[in-house]
Every structure is written in C-alpha cells, then in structure tokens.
Design an enzyme around this catalytic site. Structure first.
Site, PDB file in Angstrom:
ATOM      1  N   ASP A 241      33.400  48.832  36.932  1.00 11.91           N
ATOM      2  CA  ASP A 241      33.229  47.756  37.901  1.00 11.91           C
ATOM      3  C   ASP A 241      31.811  47.190  37.899  1.00 11.91           C
ATOM      4  O   ASP A 241      31.538  46.215  38.590  1.00 11.91           O
ATOM      5  CB  ASP A 241      33.612  48.241  39.308  1.00 11.91           C
ATOM      6  CG  ASP A 241      34.837  47.515  39.836  1.00 11.91           C
ATOM      7  OD1 ASP A 241      35.585  46.932  39.035  1.00 11.91           O
ATOM      8  OD2 ASP A 241      35.044  47.522  41.065  1.00 11.91           O
TER       9      ASP A 241
ATOM     10  N   ASP B 160      42.236  55.079  49.891  1.00 14.29           N
ATOM     11  CA  ASP B 160      43.050  56.159  49.363  1.00 14.29           C
ATOM     12  C   ASP B 160      43.932  56.774  50.452  1.00 14.29           C
ATOM     13  O   ASP B 160      45.135  56.960  50.268  1.00 14.29           O
ATOM     14  CB  ASP B 160      42.172  57.231  48.712  1.00 14.29           C
ATOM     15  CG  ASP B 160      40.887  57.493  49.491  1.00 14.29           C
ATOM     16  OD1 ASP B 160      40.834  57.150  50.687  1.00 14.29           O
ATOM     17  OD2 ASP B 160      39.936  58.027  48.900  1.00 14.29           O
TER      18      ASP B 160
END
Length: 731
Positions: free
Chosen positions: A140, A445
């Site tokens: 990223d 998550d």
C-alpha cells in the site's frame, strides 16, 4: 472411524473446571450486588461533604460490575480444538485445495522490506504442494524498494524452499532461523547451512543498502520490466494499479534448484487517487481478493501481517482439518490462529503477549460458536468472504475452481488484475458492505468477522501448543499505547454503529457471545470509571472524606472479598496461561496505564468522530527500533523519552496518588481529629496499590538519567497539575 465410514478430522473438548468457575463467579457477583446496595443505602445527604463523589463511585462500580459480567461469560464456555492432520493426509492428500496467501505492508520505512521478505519467504516454504500455493504481497506504500526486495526474495526462494523441505526447517523465516543456535555437527548439513546463510546475508545486505539510499540504480531497474511502472509522477498516495507476477507457479519452468515447482509469487499495489477513500487495510485486502480471483482463485485464503512470519510448516494442513471435515466443516467460515511475538521479554514488560486473551478469552468465544477475526493468522473460505450466506446442507467442492490461467498470457493476467484493483471498481458495488472486509471503522477485521457470523457461519479458534505465527511486538510504551488507542477507537466505533453486537447480533449469535464482543468494544468508555477511581479516592483522602465502610465493619466484607477473589483469580489465570508472577504484576500496571491513556484517548477520538469534528486515520506501527531503546527493553526498563500527553497523564496520576498516600501515612502515624481513621484506610490502600504499580514511573521522573527517562518538561507539568489538583474542593 464411525460405522458409516466417517473419520473426524478434529475434535472439540470443553475445558475442565467450568462449573466450579461458574460457582466461584456467582460468589463474586453476590459481593458486587452487596457493594451496589451499600452505595445506595449510605448516600450522603444533601449538603454533606462527598455526596457527589459518592454517587460517582456508585456509577463507576455499577459499570465495573457489568463489565466484569461481560468478561466472565466467555470464561464460562472455554473449549479446545484438536485437529488430526495425519488423517487429512491419509484421506485427502490428492484433493487438497489451493491456498492464496496475502501479506500486507504499507510503509517501507516503518516496515522494513527485509522484514517483510522474511514473512513472504516463510509462507512460501509451507509443507504443502507448491503448485497449490500462491503468495500475494500487497504494497500500500507503492514503493519500488519493496518491489525490488520481493524480486530478490523470488530469486532466493529457489534455494531457501528446497533447504527448508530437505531439513524440515522451522521457523521458515530466514532471519529467525539463522538467529537460532543450530547444531552443525553433520558436515553435509553444515555445508548447506553455511551456503544458504551466505546467500541470505548477501540478499539482505542488498535490500538494506537500497532502502538506506532511498533509490535504485539503473542496473537494478534493468533486472525486471516491472520497474517501468514507477516514474516521477508515482507517489504513495497517487498512482496506477500495479500487478507483477514474479513467479508463475503453473509454469513448468518455474522450479527451484532441485527442479521442484515453486509457489506463485505476485506483487500488488492497488490504485490510489486523492479523491477516493482507500479504506486502509480493509481496502487493500479486498483488492487482493479480487486480484487473486483473476489469477489463482484458490478457495482458501490466508492473510498475515507483514511482520507475522510462519512458525509452523504444517499450519495449512491443521487449518484444513476444520474446513474439510465431512460433517462439521461445511459451516466453518474461517480458522483463526492466535498472535504470538518473538520479542516478548521474560516478564512481558508491556503486557504485549495477551496470554489470557489468547488462551482463555478467545477460546471462550469458540465455545459459543463465534470468534473475533483478529486481522492476521486467519484462514478464510473465499466464497464466504465474497458474501455467501449459510444454508443447511450446503456442500463445498474444494477442487471445483474455475481456471483463470489457461489460455491467458502473463500480460493478460496482469492487465485483467489491474482493472479489479482500480479505485473506481467498487463504485456501486457491495464491496465493503456485503462483500469482502467491511468498511467504516479502524477495527475492520473484527466487524467483518461479526458480519460473517451473523450470516450463519461459524468460525473456529485453534490455539496450538506450537505457535503457528510469530511477529514483533512494540518495544516502547509510546508505540504500545498508540496501537491500543487505535484498536480502542476502532472497536468503540463498532459498538456505536449498526454492527453493535447487542443489536446486529440479536437472534443471530448467542447472547454470551454478544457480551463477549462488548467486552472488547467497550474498552473506551470503561476508561472513564477507571480514571474516576484513580483520582477521586485520592482527592477525598486528602480532604478527609471517606468513601468506603469501616474496615472492621460487616459492609467492608463484600469490598474485600470482591477485590481479593478477583485479584487471586487474575493471578491464577495468568500463571496457568504461561505468565510469571512479575509478568502478572506488569500486566496490572499496564491495565491501569492503558485504561487511563490509550483507552481514554480512543474514547475522545471516537466521540469527536461521531460529532464530525475529526476523521478516522490509520497509524502504521513502527517496526524499526533504536539499539539503545532495544537494550533498555531487553533489560525490562520502561521507555518514556518523549513529551507525549499520555506520559503527562501517567505521571500526574502517579504523583497525585503519591501525595495522597504520603498524607494518609502521616495521619495514620500521628492521628487526626477531623475524621475516624478507620474509614480512610480503604482509600489509603487504593493509593498504596496505585503507587506500587507506578514505581517505574517514579524512577523515570526522578532517578533515571538515560534517554528513556521522563523528559523534564513532562515532570514539571505533572508536578504542577498534581499540586493544583490536591487543592480542588470535594462535593
């Protein structure tokens, strides 16, 4: 094997002593009810000193009691899982499914490429058919330095993987392995060991040198066509999609030095544009799900953080025992392994290991048929991540996977993958909602795992004696608190959103599991009664205002029992989980520090965000540590060393309780006429305990002279604030 030929691939056993624990918990619950009753019966009258302080104590104790009930619900239902990987190999060796492995990194400075490559190499070396393994690195940060490091790792893997298989090497991270004391008496092994170590050190030197320079030479850029993706216009926040297949695992020419197939290895950097929200790690993982579906499209996905290397070469086979069980596996959505760290000190200075959480609390979730997804070390079913809902008797065909590779060139595969990694691909779709990881909070998550469970699927928690993954824990207090502040903020966001377990999970997961989730999601607000309890009894002691019953009266018994019983149970729980006595004491210190700083700031940040006064941000934890800092960490000396506002709060609270304790000892020693001393003893005890856990703070304030001591500016501000606080009136 049963009469009908069914051979279970795993078994589940309830933990011993669950009924005894429930009975013990009921006695503590009774003492909590009596404490509440006492507070209600003896509220000071209007005009009496300490009336509002007393009411605040009552509210705090109600919150503590309710929160304690949440923590106990998971402890009452602990189960342990035991897979049978030998049975898996015996029955399904030729039918093993493909596995896609996702490794995520975001910053080549904070997450050194040499460390990331160790993780990549470790997961490439699993004891699993290499033609069924595909490893995807999500960058990223869009760094050509990371791409170069991966190119170097792809070359080294041709030597490392056969070495691992030949000698059953564990851990399969080169750095971790070569740091072990290895027996080199066998001359054949010693020769190969020396050769591989030399190759690894040369590779590491080249990677580290490139990172230190911050650029690559033209000679290096000429090694692979992929470097042409980077030009002067590419930045980490504005760039096109980049997908580069470095090892074509399906190509018969992609072999190691022994002629055996290599796993597929792919570099991915999703497109980023300033006008698009990128949704942090969740967005990166969703891009990887789509990119991998265009290439390997394996039915099982493993995701690991870039610092979480594989420590067990059979981790995949163990996880598949749960998925591939004929009767129990059809409803299993994901298999979550615990986190483990290689750099924990002997007594776990910052309570990073989370031994009780991983050994007891999460195993209690599993007993309810739920399990939080913790973002790393987790095996998923692809179809479920992509939004599939559970229905009875749904069957899984592990090897019925559409071949996306046949008849397509490398260039065609890369171009097709780039399209699904573009910013605009998710527009008008269900990605981030019903598909992939859920967007909208920092704890993507946990909310994703909850959403999957509310669609009818059941996860599994597997806590093996041998750690499957090992990572790097924060080595400074500042890093630790920043990390916990981010987690706290993300989890409180879930509680305040439509995904609140008590609402979203109602009727979908068991009530005990809903309370278990709230145990984590309410870290932020539980900071408020903790801060109150650390401040108000100390101030009231200074003003001679009693907040507890006389120590020799009957009403003191429930207070004493609740404290002693919970403390003793906490100690036993830690020791059973593998902690030391000093480690438990360190955890008590960190419990106070985290609640009064990281959890409190997580609360403030979330409230500001809800009011539209701030935006959600993501902070990458620094994995680079100064040698001086590391030395102090290994000596278990707490690291302060900067002027963080969190350190000012820690110091101020420590000094306030030190002032109050000193005053309390004085009145005990010399007596006083303004109050009965017996009423103040409980407050003196509380201040004494807070002073004891803060001894390292006093050392940093007044006695240490190293770079990790408390800065003089923090010391000055803390003394001033604490001195002013003792003058505040009590109502």
């Amino acid at each position: 094997m049963t009469a009908n030929g069914y051979l279970p691939l795993f078994e589940t056993k309830p933990a011993k002593g669950r009924n005894a624990l429930k009975l013990f918990s009921l006695t503590i619950l009774l003492s909590i009810f009596l404490i509440w009753l006492y507070r209600l019966m003896y509220i000071p009258r209007k005009g009496e000193a300490g009336r509002y302080a007393w009411i605040g104590m009552f509210i705090s104790e109600v919150f503590f009691g309710l929160y304690w009930i949440m923590t106990q619900t998971v402890r009452w239902n602990v189960v342990h899982r035991y897979p049978f990987k030998d049975r898996l190999s015996y029955r399904y060796e030729d039918e093993l499914p493909g596995v896609d492995i996702f490794v995520c990194t975001a910053d080549p400075i904070l997450e050194p490429p040499s460390m990331v490559m160790n993780t990549v190499l470790s997961v490439m070396a699993y004891n699993y058919p290499p033609e069924k393994l595909s490893v995807y690195l999500s960058d990223d940060g869009c760094s050509e330095l990371t791409f170069y490091a991966l190119l170097e790792a792809s070359k080294f893997s041709k030597y490392w993987i056969p070495f691992c298989k030949k000698f059953a090497v564990e851990p399969s991270s080169p750095e971790a392995y070569f740091n072990l004391n290895i027996d080199l008496q066998d001359p054949v092994f010693a020769l190969e060991w020396g050769t591989i170590k030399k190759l690894y050190e040369d590779m590491k030197t080249r990677i580290v040198s490139a990172v230190e320079k911050g650029r690559l030479s033209d000679e290096i850029k000429g090694q692979h066509r992929g470097f042409s993706e980077w030009n002067s216009k590419v930045t980490n926040k504005d760039h096109q999609s980049i997908v580069q297949i470095l090892i074509e695992g399906w190509n018969s020419n992609a072999v190691d030095i022994d002629g055996n197939p290599l796993p597929t290895l792919i570099y991915v950097s999703r497109q980023k544009k300033p006008q698009y929200a990128h949704n942090f790690k969740a967005g990166a993982l969703n891009a990887l799900i789509r990119v991998s579906s265009e290439i390997s499209n394996a039915p099982i996905i493993l995701n690991v953080d870039c610092d979480m290397y594989s420590n067990d070469r059979d981790a995949i086979r163990n996880a598949l025992c749960f998925f591939m069980d004929e009767k129990q596996g059809q409803q299993i959505s994901y298999v979550q392994y615990p986190q483990s760290y290689e750099n924990i000190t002997n007594n776990d200075l910052y309570s990073n290991a989370g031994l009780v959480s991983f050994k007891i609390e999460l195993a209690g979730f599993d007993g309810y048929g739920t399990m939080p997804y913790i973002g790393t070390g987790c095996f998923h079913r692809r179809d479920i991540l992509c939004g599939r809902k559970y229905f009875e008797n749904c069957k899984v065909e592990w090897n019925v996977v559409k071949d996306k590779i046949k008849g397509r060139t490398i260039k065609e595969l890369e171009e097709a993958s780039k399209l699904v990694a573009n910013c605009s691909y998710e527009n008008g779709s269900q990605w981030g909602k019903e598909m992939g990881l859920v967007y909208g909070c920092l704890a993507e998550d946990m909310v994703t795992g909850l959403a999957i469970q509310c669609r009818g699927w059941k996860p599994v928690y597997y806590h093996p004696a041998k750690r499957a993954f090992r990572g790097v824990a924060p080595t400074t207090l500042d890093q630790h608190l920043v990390q916990f502040s981010r987690w706290t903020q993300g989890m409180f966001q879930i509680f305040l959103s439509k995904y609140c377990p008590l609402i979203y999970g109602h009727g979908k997961i068991k009530f005990g599991a809903q309370l278990g989730y709230c145990m984590y999601l309410l870290w932020a607000p539980v900071s408020l009664p903790t801060i109150y309890y650390v401040i108000i009894p100390a101030l009231c002691l200074l003003h001679g205002v009693p907040l507890f019953p006389k120590v020799f009266g009957l009403w003191f018994l429930p207070f004493a029992y609740a404290f002693v019983a919970k403390t003793a149970y906490s100690l036993i729980e830690d020791l059973i989980s593998g902690n030391t006595l000093k480690g438990w004491w360190n955890s008590q210190r960190m419990w106070v520090i985290r609640r009064t700083t990281a959890h409190f700031f997580g609360f403030i940040d979330t409230v500001f965000r809800q009011l539209g006064l701030s935006e959600t941000g993501f902070v990458v934890t620094d994995k680079v540590v100064d040698d001086d800092v590391l030395k102090r960490y290994e000596q278990e000396i707490m690291e302060f060393g900067n002027s963080s506002i969190m350190f000012t709060i820690i110091s101020t609270l420590a000094l306030l309780n030190l002032f109050s304790l000193s005053w309390g000892i004085k009145i005990l020693a010399f007596g006083t006429a303004f109050v009965e001393l017996e009423n103040l003893i409980p407050q003196i005890i509380i201040c004494g305990l807070i002073v004891m856990v803060n001894i390292p703070v006093y050392e940093a304030l007044f006695f240490r002279r190293d770079k990790g001591c408390m800065p003089s500016s923090v010391t000055f501000k803390s003394i001033v604030i604490a001195s002013v606080a003792v003058l505040l009136p009590i109502y």
